[in-house]
Design a protein around this motif. Structure first.
Motif, PDB file in Angstrom:
ATOM      1  N   ARG A  40       0.285  -1.156  -0.197  1.00 57.45           N
ATOM      2  CA  ARG A  40      -0.351   0.218   0.073  1.00 57.45           C
ATOM      3  C   ARG A  40       0.888   1.139   0.110  1.00 57.45           C
ATOM      4  NH1 ARG A  40      -4.106  -3.128   0.320  1.00 57.45           N
ATOM      5  NH2 ARG A  40      -5.118  -4.473   2.373  1.00 57.45           N
ATOM      6  N   HIS A  41       1.922   1.035  -0.216  1.00 58.49           N
ATOM      7  CA  HIS A  41       3.186   2.295  -0.385  1.00 58.49           C
ATOM      8  C   HIS A  41       3.453   2.914   1.152  1.00 58.49           C
ATOM      9  CE1 HIS A  41       4.069   1.043  -4.243  1.00 58.49           C
ATOM     10  NE2 HIS A  41       2.650   0.640  -4.445  1.00 58.49           N
ATOM     11  N   ARG A  42       2.907   2.774   2.241  1.00 59.49           N
ATOM     12  CA  ARG A  42       3.024   3.022   3.419  1.00 59.49           C
ATOM     13  C   ARG A  42       4.030   3.842   3.777  1.00 59.49           C
ATOM     14  NH1 ARG A  42      -2.888   0.660   4.694  1.00 59.49           N
ATOM     15  NH2 ARG A  42      -1.154  -0.573   5.340  1.00 59.49           N
ATOM     16  N   SER A  43       4.872   4.273   3.230  1.00 58.96           N
ATOM     17  CA  SER A  43       6.495   4.554   3.932  1.00 58.96           C
ATOM     18  C   SER A  43       6.635   4.992   5.730  1.00 58.96           C
ATOM     19  CB  SER A  43       7.174   5.599   3.204  1.00 58.96           C
ATOM     20  OG  SER A  43       6.255   6.809   3.389  1.00 58.96           O
ATOM     21  N   ALA A  44       5.702   5.333   5.862  1.00 61.87           N
ATOM     22  CA  ALA A  44       5.500   5.981   7.994  1.00 61.87           C
ATOM     23  C   ALA A  44       5.440   4.665   8.443  1.00 61.87           C
ATOM     24  CB  ALA A  44       5.071   7.485   8.281  1.00 61.87           C
ATOM     25  N   GLU A  45       4.354   3.830   7.994  1.00 63.93           N
ATOM     26  CA  GLU A  45       4.374   2.724   8.414  1.00 63.93           C
ATOM     27  C   GLU A  45       5.218   1.417   8.417  1.00 63.93           C
ATOM     28  OE1 GLU A  45       1.415  -0.810   9.453  1.00 63.93           O
ATOM     29  OE2 GLU A  45       1.052   0.833   7.532  1.00 63.93           O
ATOM     30  N   LEU A  46       6.061   1.794   6.767  1.00 62.65           N
ATOM     31  CA  LEU A  46       7.211   0.634   6.905  1.00 62.65           C
ATOM     32  C   LEU A  46       8.553   1.674   8.279  1.00 62.65           C
ATOM     33  CD1 LEU A  46       7.252   0.496   3.307  1.00 62.65           C
ATOM     34  CD2 LEU A  46       7.087  -1.171   4.755  1.00 62.65           C
ATOM     35  N   THR A  47       8.857   2.669   8.168  1.00 61.45           N
ATOM     36  CA  THR A  47       9.739   3.789   9.420  1.00 61.45           C
ATOM     37  C   THR A  47       9.727   2.585  10.406  1.00 61.45           C
ATOM     38  OG1 THR A  47      10.222   4.776   8.095  1.00 61.45           O
ATOM     39  CG2 THR A  47      11.168   4.804  10.552  1.00 61.45           C
ATOM     40  N   GLU A  48       8.286   2.846  10.909  1.00 60.95           N
ATOM     41  CA  GLU A  48       7.773   2.368  12.160  1.00 60.95           C
ATOM     42  C   GLU A  48       7.868   0.675  12.677  1.00 60.95           C
ATOM     43  OE1 GLU A  48       3.225   1.553  14.550  1.00 60.95           O
ATOM     44  OE2 GLU A  48       3.284   3.224  13.708  1.00 60.95           O
ATOM     45  N   LEU A  49       7.839   0.024  11.457  1.00 61.81           N
ATOM     46  CA  LEU A  49       7.789  -1.415  11.885  1.00 61.81           C
ATOM     47  C   LEU A  49       9.593  -1.596  11.759  1.00 61.81           C
ATOM     48  CD1 LEU A  49       4.782  -2.310   9.012  1.00 61.81           C
ATOM     49  CD2 LEU A  49       4.886  -2.630  11.466  1.00 61.81           C
ATOM     50  N   ALA A  50      10.075  -1.235  11.076  1.00 62.21           N
ATOM     51  CA  ALA A  50      11.561  -1.475  10.946  1.00 62.21           C
ATOM     52  C   ALA A  50      12.013  -0.839  12.595  1.00 62.21           C
ATOM     53  CB  ALA A  50      12.343  -0.717   9.959  1.00 62.21           C
ATOM     54  N   GLU A  51      11.200  -0.246  13.000  1.00 60.71           N
ATOM     55  CA  GLU A  51      11.963   0.452  14.145  1.00 60.71           C
ATOM     56  C   GLU A  51      10.966  -0.858  15.368  1.00 60.71           C
ATOM     57  OE1 GLU A  51      10.083   4.409  14.249  1.00 60.71           O
ATOM     58  OE2 GLU A  51      11.892   4.965  13.509  1.00 60.71           O
ATOM     59  N   GLN A  52      10.212  -0.993  14.922  1.00 66.86           N
ATOM     60  CA  GLN A  52       9.567  -2.258  15.978  1.00 66.86           C
ATOM     61  C   GLN A  52      10.822  -3.750  16.106  1.00 66.86           C
ATOM     62  OE1 GLN A  52       5.242  -3.125  15.496  1.00 66.86           O
ATOM     63  NE2 GLN A  52       4.711  -0.577  15.996  1.00 66.86           N
ATOM     64  N   LEU A  53      11.090  -4.055  14.650  1.00 64.61           N
ATOM     65  CA  LEU A  53      11.675  -5.263  14.304  1.00 64.61           C
ATOM     66  C   LEU A  53      13.062  -5.460  15.291  1.00 64.61           C
ATOM     67  CD1 LEU A  53      10.510  -5.846  10.948  1.00 64.61           C
ATOM     68  CD2 LEU A  53      10.759  -7.501  12.547  1.00 64.61           C
ATOM     69  N   SER A  54      13.760  -4.270  15.062  1.00 67.92           N
ATOM     70  CA  SER A  54      15.104  -4.324  15.173  1.00 67.92           C
ATOM     71  C   SER A  54      15.597  -4.507  16.673  1.00 67.92           C
ATOM     72  CB  SER A  54      15.566  -2.426  14.389  1.00 67.92           C
ATOM     73  OG  SER A  54      17.271  -2.934  15.754  1.00 67.92           O
ATOM     74  N   PRO A  55      14.856  -4.370  17.583  1.00 72.32           N
ATOM     75  CA  PRO A  55      15.119  -4.334  19.167  1.00 72.32           C
ATOM     76  C   PRO A  55      14.799  -6.049  19.478  1.00 72.32           C
ATOM     77  CG  PRO A  55      13.846  -2.854  18.746  1.00 72.32           C
ATOM     78  CD  PRO A  55      13.460  -2.908  18.150  1.00 72.32           C
TER      79      PRO A  55
END
Length: 142
Positions: A40-55
Motif C-alpha cells: 500500500r506504499h505506506r512509508s511511515a508505517e514501514l519505518t515504524e515497523l523497522a523500528e519495532q523489528l530491530s529490538p
C-alpha cells in the motif's frame, strides 16, 4: 558458566528458546504488516515497523550468543543444540527438543517472509527509479 549449575544453565537455555519462540511469533506478525504496508506504499508505517523489528532481532541475537556459550560450556567447544538435546534423556529434554524444532521452523518462516518483503521493496524501488529517471536504454539506437 562456572557460577551456574548444569540445571541452572539448562533452565537459562529453555527460557531463551521459549523467549525466542514468542519473539519469532511477534516477528511473523510484524513481517505480515510490513508486506501489507509495502503493498500500500505506506512509508511511515514501514519505518515504524523497522523500528519495532530491530529490538526483537537484537534480543534474539543476544539470546543466540548466550545459547552458544551455554551449550559449549555444557557439552564442549564444538557442541551445538543438537548435541545438547541428544544428551538429555528427560521429559525436559523432550520439551526442549520440541521447542527447538518449533523455533527452527518459525525462524525459517521469518526468513522466507523477509526475503518476500525484500523482493517486493526492491522491485518497487526499481520501478520508481525507472519512472523518475527513465530507462537508460529506452532511446538507444539499434
Amino acid at each position: 558458566m562456572s557460577r551456574l549449575t548444569r540445571e541452572q544453565a539448562l533452565g537459562k537455555l529453555r527460557a531463551g528458546v521459549s523467549a525466542d519462540l514468542d519473539t519469532s511469533q511477534a516477528i511473523l506478525a510484524l513481517l505480515a504488516r510490513q508486506f501489507d504496508a509495502a503493498l500500500r506504499h505506506r512509508s511511515a508505517e514501514l519505518t515504524e515497523l523497522a523500528e519495532q523489528l530491530s529490538p526483537s532481532l537484537e534480543a534474539m541475537e543476544q539470546r543466540r550468543v548466550q545459547r552458544v556459550s551455554l551449550v559449549r560450556a555444557l557439552c564442549g567447544a564444538r557442541a551445538d543444540m543438537a548435541t545438547l538435546i541428544a544428551s538429555l534423556d528427560t521429559p525436559q529434554g523432550e520439551a526442549l527438543r520440541a521447542d527447538w524444532q518449533a523455533l527452527e521452523q518459525l525462524v525459517l518462516e521469518c526468513k522466507r517472509l523477509n526475503v518476500r518483503n525484500s523482493a517486493l521493496l526492491t522491485e518497487q524501488f526499481s520501478i520508481m527509479q525507472r519512472v523518475l529517471h527513465g530507462e537508460e536504454t529506452l532511446y538507444e539506437a539499434r
